[in-house]
Motif scaffolding. Structure first.
Motif, PDB file in Angstrom:
ATOM      1  N   VAL A 179      30.359  49.335  33.769  1.00  4.68           N
ATOM      2  CA  VAL A 179      29.995  48.242  32.787  1.00  4.68           C
ATOM      3  C   VAL A 179      28.681  47.282  32.872  1.00  4.68           C
ATOM      4  CG1 VAL A 179      30.930  45.774  32.324  1.00  4.68           C
ATOM      5  CG2 VAL A 179      32.666  47.638  32.638  1.00  4.68           C
ATOM      6  N   GLU A 180      27.975  47.092  32.008  1.00  2.66           N
ATOM      7  CA  GLU A 180      26.700  46.522  32.060  1.00  2.66           C
ATOM      8  C   GLU A 180      26.477  45.164  32.709  1.00  2.66           C
ATOM      9  OE1 GLU A 180      24.435  47.016  28.551  1.00  2.66           O
ATOM     10  OE2 GLU A 180      24.382  49.241  28.641  1.00  2.66           O
ATOM     11  N   ASP A 181      25.471  44.819  33.292  1.00  2.00           N
ATOM     12  CA  ASP A 181      25.276  43.603  33.690  1.00  2.00           C
ATOM     13  C   ASP A 181      25.641  42.537  32.951  1.00  2.00           C
ATOM     14  OD1 ASP A 181      24.297  45.048  35.717  1.00  2.00           O
ATOM     15  OD2 ASP A 181      22.339  44.253  35.847  1.00  2.00           O
ATOM     16  N   ASP A 182      25.370  42.393  32.086  1.00  2.00           N
ATOM     17  CA  ASP A 182      25.876  41.277  31.002  1.00  2.00           C
ATOM     18  C   ASP A 182      27.158  41.055  30.989  1.00  2.00           C
ATOM     19  OD1 ASP A 182      25.957  43.290  29.370  1.00  2.00           O
ATOM     20  OD2 ASP A 182      25.027  42.220  27.464  1.00  2.00           O
ATOM     21  N   GLN A 183      28.048  42.083  31.189  1.00  2.00           N
ATOM     22  CA  GLN A 183      29.654  41.911  31.156  1.00  2.00           C
ATOM     23  C   GLN A 183      30.191  41.875  32.470  1.00  2.00           C
ATOM     24  OE1 GLN A 183      31.554  41.944  28.254  1.00  2.00           O
ATOM     25  NE2 GLN A 183      29.398  41.424  27.329  1.00  2.00           N
ATOM     26  N   LEU A 184      29.332  41.796  33.544  1.00  2.00           N
ATOM     27  CA  LEU A 184      30.046  41.766  34.826  1.00  2.00           C
ATOM     28  C   LEU A 184      30.986  40.684  35.145  1.00  2.00           C
ATOM     29  CD1 LEU A 184      27.048  42.927  37.129  1.00  2.00           C
ATOM     30  CD2 LEU A 184      29.338  44.191  36.813  1.00  2.00           C
ATOM     31  N   THR A 185      30.682  39.435  34.670  1.00  2.00           N
ATOM     32  CA  THR A 185      31.547  38.249  34.695  1.00  2.00           C
ATOM     33  C   THR A 185      32.756  38.409  34.145  1.00  2.00           C
ATOM     34  OG1 THR A 185      29.600  36.772  34.934  1.00  2.00           O
ATOM     35  CG2 THR A 185      31.453  35.752  34.292  1.00  2.00           C
ATOM     36  N   ALA A 186      32.514  39.076  32.882  1.00  2.00           N
ATOM     37  CA  ALA A 186      33.951  39.284  32.122  1.00  2.00           C
ATOM     38  C   ALA A 186      34.834  40.451  32.848  1.00  2.00           C
ATOM     39  CB  ALA A 186      33.575  39.727  30.609  1.00  2.00           C
ATOM     40  N   LEU A 187      34.077  41.371  33.279  1.00  2.00           N
ATOM     41  CA  LEU A 187      34.735  42.248  34.191  1.00  2.00           C
ATOM     42  C   LEU A 187      35.672  41.669  35.175  1.00  2.00           C
ATOM     43  CD1 LEU A 187      35.384  45.303  34.579  1.00  2.00           C
ATOM     44  CD2 LEU A 187      33.406  45.294  36.181  1.00  2.00           C
ATOM     45  N   MET A 188      34.924  40.791  36.017  1.00  2.61           N
ATOM     46  CA  MET A 188      35.459  40.355  37.227  1.00  2.61           C
ATOM     47  C   MET A 188      36.703  39.236  37.027  1.00  2.61           C
ATOM     48  SD  MET A 188      32.476  39.209  39.992  1.00  2.61           S
ATOM     49  CE  MET A 188      31.376  38.997  38.499  1.00  2.61           C
ATOM     50  N   ARG A 189      36.550  38.683  35.570  1.00  2.00           N
ATOM     51  CA  ARG A 189      37.791  37.636  35.245  1.00  2.00           C
ATOM     52  C   ARG A 189      38.943  38.600  34.983  1.00  2.00           C
ATOM     53  NH1 ARG A 189      33.897  33.455  31.642  1.00  2.00           N
ATOM     54  NH2 ARG A 189      33.304  32.169  33.335  1.00  2.00           N
ATOM     55  N   ALA A 190      38.580  39.638  33.954  1.00  2.00           N
ATOM     56  CA  ALA A 190      39.563  40.330  33.544  1.00  2.00           C
ATOM     57  C   ALA A 190      40.292  41.073  34.939  1.00  2.00           C
ATOM     58  CB  ALA A 190      39.227  41.483  32.619  1.00  2.00           C
ATOM     59  N   GLY A 191      39.685  41.685  35.721  1.00  2.29           N
ATOM     60  CA  GLY A 191      40.124  42.227  36.802  1.00  2.29           C
ATOM     61  C   GLY A 191      41.139  41.317  37.742  1.00  2.29           C
ATOM     62  N   TRP A 192      40.584  40.018  37.889  1.00  2.00           N
ATOM     63  CA  TRP A 192      41.416  39.053  38.568  1.00  2.00           C
ATOM     64  C   TRP A 192      42.740  38.864  37.913  1.00  2.00           C
ATOM     65  CZ3 TRP A 192      41.244  37.419  43.357  1.00  2.00           C
ATOM     66  CH2 TRP A 192      41.917  36.331  43.921  1.00  2.00           C
ATOM     67  N   ALA A 193      42.602  38.474  36.696  1.00  2.00           N
ATOM     68  CA  ALA A 193      43.659  38.190  35.909  1.00  2.00           C
ATOM     69  C   ALA A 193      44.856  39.208  35.844  1.00  2.00           C
ATOM     70  CB  ALA A 193      43.399  37.787  34.609  1.00  2.00           C
ATOM     71  N   LEU A 194      44.388  40.819  35.944  1.00  2.00           N
ATOM     72  CA  LEU A 194      45.158  41.668  35.960  1.00  2.00           C
ATOM     73  C   LEU A 194      45.957  41.585  37.276  1.00  2.00           C
ATOM     74  CD1 LEU A 194      46.173  44.312  34.861  1.00  2.00           C
ATOM     75  CD2 LEU A 194      44.293  45.600  35.827  1.00  2.00           C
ATOM     76  N   GLY A 195      45.239  41.372  38.498  1.00  2.00           N
ATOM     77  CA  GLY A 195      45.669  41.417  39.591  1.00  2.00           C
ATOM     78  C   GLY A 195      46.756  40.132  39.867  1.00  2.00           C
ATOM     79  N   VAL A 196      46.594  39.070  39.309  1.00  2.00           N
ATOM     80  CA  VAL A 196      47.414  37.624  39.439  1.00  2.00           C
ATOM     81  C   VAL A 196      48.651  37.847  38.553  1.00  2.00           C
ATOM     82  CG1 VAL A 196      47.444  35.397  39.240  1.00  2.00           C
ATOM     83  CG2 VAL A 196      45.568  36.397  40.395  1.00  2.00           C
ATOM     84  N   GLU A 197      48.389  38.098  37.234  1.00  2.00           N
ATOM     85  CA  GLU A 197      49.394  38.140  36.067  1.00  2.00           C
ATOM     86  C   GLU A 197      49.979  39.454  35.606  1.00  2.00           C
ATOM     87  OE1 GLU A 197      47.154  36.282  33.058  1.00  2.00           O
ATOM     88  OE2 GLU A 197      46.186  34.507  34.132  1.00  2.00           O
ATOM     89  N   GLY A 198      49.312  40.607  36.066  1.00  2.00           N
ATOM     90  CA  GLY A 198      49.608  41.784  35.593  1.00  2.00           C
ATOM     91  C   GLY A 198      49.174  42.066  34.138  1.00  2.00           C
ATOM     92  N   ARG A 199      49.615  43.369  33.778  1.00  2.00           N
ATOM     93  CA  ARG A 199      48.908  43.788  32.436  1.00  2.00           C
ATOM     94  C   ARG A 199      49.967  43.191  31.309  1.00  2.00           C
ATOM     95  NH1 ARG A 199      44.962  46.685  31.741  1.00  2.00           N
ATOM     96  NH2 ARG A 199      44.916  47.678  33.478  1.00  2.00           N
ATOM     97  N   ALA A 200      49.149  42.516  30.279  1.00  2.00           N
ATOM     98  CA  ALA A 200      50.219  42.085  29.170  1.00  2.00           C
ATOM     99  C   ALA A 200      50.647  43.237  28.430  1.00  2.00           C
ATOM    100  CB  ALA A 200      49.359  41.227  28.453  1.00  2.00           C
ATOM    101  N   GLU A 201      52.061  43.279  28.206  1.00  2.00           N
ATOM    102  CA  GLU A 201      52.671  44.344  27.621  1.00  2.00           C
ATOM    103  C   GLU A 201      52.214  44.355  25.990  1.00  2.00           C
ATOM    104  OE1 GLU A 201      54.599  46.894  28.245  1.00  2.00           O
ATOM    105  OE2 GLU A 201      54.293  46.350  30.104  1.00  2.00           O
TER     106      GLU A 201
END
Length: 403
Positions: A179-201
């Protein structure tokens, strides 16, 4: 399949891609190419370093389609039975060689094979039958395979000519980058949400949707694009890219599927963009994008937006994008070196410089981007040597155009 049913199915595909791409950052194009492969019943090859989410994307799209799924990470010591099934011992007592294929690759409709090129000759030869002919054979035993599409992944393309010939069986090739630099924040948020909430069905596509769209694809009129397609193939060959007769013929299914998802009954110039993904070389794909700017300028698809953008986004556009990012970064330079954000800014500067050097060598670096790169390098050298304040961003002028 009448027009209303077809349009309803296309809307379902679009909604499915929207839902899936919401779970991944900067991976819409890969999802689209896999879906295009499913509709066309062709195979997809993903090339990229570990940790770029290749397997997660394939698993997500496989879960979202009502189809039998098989996946395996191939190693140098993988036995054919691990993919195709072990021998049926009861049949063996009667002198029959009959594998137990339940739940294995021969009975899969969607397959994902990671590190595909590590497979032995025995594995690859059996795979060829399934990929090309949708049949599996072992001794006198033979069966039809229901395979819709096989997605394979590897860290790099093989240099061995025999393996390269095997890779040619995959009609679509996509190079997956971090993922490119300008999307790193979005990547971290998505990854954290996945770990906390799990993947949406994501609701599964009904089993018949992909099959119905495949049949509708076969009815698309390709007559309007045959001459333009032949012209593009001739131009692609100028880059040295090898397009086998098999690929040239089969790629018409991709064009037809693109037209179908665009809501048309006949293909047009807007649907020729999948040709970019026939090329199995990162450098040659980039050359093709630039070479075909005139031919692909009309490319569009309301469903496959990410893959269209990737297909027509050549080195010239990439250079302009990097130049724009560099100018924005220079504008964001903290006023004081003592600012806590200054070190963060320097890291971003170094990262962008590395991205420019990875995308262009010294000879191919466009003039406008060359000037910006020199400014970035000068700023880093100034910081390293401690010779004083670096020039302000306002002193730099953006080039009118990236060559």
């Amino acid at each position: 399949m009448d027009l209303s049913d077809r349009n309803a199915s296309v809307r379902l595909i679009n909604a499915q891609l929207d839902a899936l791409s919401g779970q991944f950052v900067s991976r819409r194009a890969i999802l689209e190419l896999i879906m295009l492969g499913l509709i066309a019943r062709e195979h997809v090859l993903l090339i990229g370093p570990p940790g770029t989410g290749k397997s997660l994307v394939v698993q997500a799209i496989a879960r979202s389609v009502e189809a039998r799924y098989f996946e395996y990470l191939i190693g140098r010591f993988t036995e054919p039975s691990e993919l195709f099934g072990g021998l049926d011992l009861n049949a063996l007592k009667d002198g029959e060689i009959k594998p137990v294929t339940g739940g294995m690759l021969p009975e899969a409709e969607i397959a994902f094979l990671d590190e595909i090129f590590l497979g032995s000759t025995a594995i690859l030869n059996s795979l060829l039958k399934i990929l090309n002919e949708r049949t599996y054979r072992r001794g006198r035993f033979a069966m039809k395979s229901p395979m819709l599409s096989c997605v394979a992944a590897s860290n790099a393309l093989p240099e061995d000519p025999l393996l390269a010939a095997f890779a040619d069986r995959f009609l679509l090739t996509s190079f997956v980058d971090p993922v490119e630099d300008d999307q790193l924040t979005a990547l971290m948020r998505a990854g954290w949400a996945l770990g906390v909430e799990g993947r949406a069905e994501v609701p599964s596509l009904p089993a018949g949707v992909v099959g119905a769209l495949h049949q509708a694809m076969l009815a698309i009129d390709l007559t309007p694009i045959h001459e333009a397609y032949a012209h593009i193939v001739r131009k692609v060959r100028l880059t040295g890219a090898v397009l086998s007769d098999r690929k040239i013929v089969k790629a018409q299914k991709l064009v037809a599927a693109a037209a179908l998802l665009r809501g048309q009954t006949a293909a047009g110039l807007e649907d020729l963009w999948p040709i970019t993904f026939l090329v199995q070389s990162r450098d040659q794909q980039a050359q093709v994008r630039d070479l075909l700017q005139a031919e692909l300028q009309h490319s569009r698809n309301p469903v496959l937006t990410g893959s269209v953008a990737q297909a027509v986004h050549g080195p010239t556009a990439h250079a302009a994008e990097l130049t724009e990012q560099a100018m924005a970064l220079l504008e964001a330079k903290p006023a004081l070196a003592s600012d806590p954000l200054y070190e963060v800014w320097l890291v971003r500067l170094e990262t962008l410089l590395a991205r420019i050097d990875a995308a262009f060598d010294a000879k191919s670096l466009p003039q406008g981007l060359r000037a910006v790169r020199a400014s970035l390098e000068s700023l880093l050298e100034t910081h390293s040597s401690g010779r004083g304040q670096a020039p302000a961003a306002a002193e730099l002028t953006a080039p009118a155009e990236a060559d």
